[in-house]
Design an enzyme around this catalytic site. Structure first.
Site, PDB file in Angstrom:
ATOM      1  N   CYS A   6      -3.308   4.091  10.102  1.00  0.00           N
ATOM      2  CA  CYS A   6      -3.711   4.540  11.436  1.00  0.00           C
ATOM      3  C   CYS A   6      -2.692   4.057  12.476  1.00  0.00           C
ATOM      4  O   CYS A   6      -1.853   3.185  12.210  1.00  0.00           O
ATOM      5  CB  CYS A   6      -5.110   4.033  11.772  1.00  0.00           C
ATOM      6  SG  CYS A   6      -5.168   2.291  12.257  1.00  0.00           S
TER       7      CYS A   6
ATOM      8  N   ILE B  28     -12.663  -4.159   6.489  1.00  0.00           N
ATOM      9  CA  ILE B  28     -13.959  -4.810   6.646  1.00  0.00           C
ATOM     10  C   ILE B  28     -14.670  -4.157   7.828  1.00  0.00           C
ATOM     11  O   ILE B  28     -14.176  -4.213   8.963  1.00  0.00           O
ATOM     12  CB  ILE B  28     -13.766  -6.325   6.882  1.00  0.00           C
ATOM     13  CG1 ILE B  28     -13.064  -6.927   5.651  1.00  0.00           C
ATOM     14  CG2 ILE B  28     -15.117  -7.006   7.141  1.00  0.00           C
ATOM     15  CD1 ILE B  28     -12.639  -8.354   5.800  1.00  0.00           C
TER      16      ILE B  28
ATOM     17  N   GLU C 275      -4.517  -3.192   6.316  1.00  0.00           N
ATOM     18  CA  GLU C 275      -3.152  -3.643   6.635  1.00  0.00           C
ATOM     19  C   GLU C 275      -3.182  -4.773   7.641  1.00  0.00           C
ATOM     20  O   GLU C 275      -2.470  -5.771   7.521  1.00  0.00           O
ATOM     21  CB  GLU C 275      -2.324  -2.509   7.254  1.00  0.00           C
ATOM     22  CG  GLU C 275      -2.259  -1.239   6.473  1.00  0.00           C
ATOM     23  CD  GLU C 275      -3.405  -0.278   6.765  1.00  0.00           C
ATOM     24  OE1 GLU C 275      -4.573  -0.701   6.710  1.00  0.00           O
ATOM     25  OE2 GLU C 275      -3.114   0.899   7.022  1.00  0.00           O
TER      26      GLU C 275
END
Ligand code: THU
Length: 132
Positions: free
Chosen positions: A85, A40, A52
């Site tokens: 990430c 988002i 995640e």
């Protein structure tokens, strides 16, 4: 529906007007419950949240116990299986059980499965496992 299909469904809920890069995550609990997360974004770019982390934070906020997590499946339209990430690696490492599976996938059907220790070796921790 299998977990990759769940993650694909979560991906369609992403809000990505800036990057147009949609990511979906689906967490499976011991009792079969599925919890979804998607990325988002925000006009103030630094406020964007990855799929995640959305999934894990949503799970805890809804009152589920992260110790019941069996696996998380993450999917994106990436070249190889999507690579989470660094921030997400840290969060998954702290909140998922040691034996939980992290399944990385893409829309071509390629997958890679690992543990959170493999995803983030030598992770930052301030307490030992028995003191949570
Ligand atoms: N993104 C995720 O949702 N998960 C990751 O592990 C990597 C990046 C999102 C953040 C942003 O909305 C978009 O992908 C492009 O960076």
């Amino acid at each position: 529906m299998n977990d990759l299909e769940h993650a694909k469904k979560a991906r369609l809920r992403a809000y990505t007007p800036y990057s147009h890069f949609k990511v979906g995550a689906a967490i499976r609990l011991k009792d079969g419950t599925m919890v979804y997360g998607s990325n988002i974004e925000n006009a103030a770019f630094g406020l964007s949240n990855c799929a995640e982390r959305s999934a894990v934070f949503s799970l805890i906020s809804q009152g589920y116990d992260p110790k019941d997590i069996i696996q998380i499946t993450i999917i994106a339209d990436s070249n190889g299986p999507v690579s989470p990430c660094g921030s997400c690696r840290q969060v998954l490492h702290e909140l998922l059980p040691k034996d939980a599976k992290v399944i990385l996938g893409n829309l071509k059907g390629e997958t890679k499965t690992m543990t959170t220790d493999e995803l983030l070796p030598y992770a930052f921790e301030t307490f030992d496992e028995d003191n949570t």
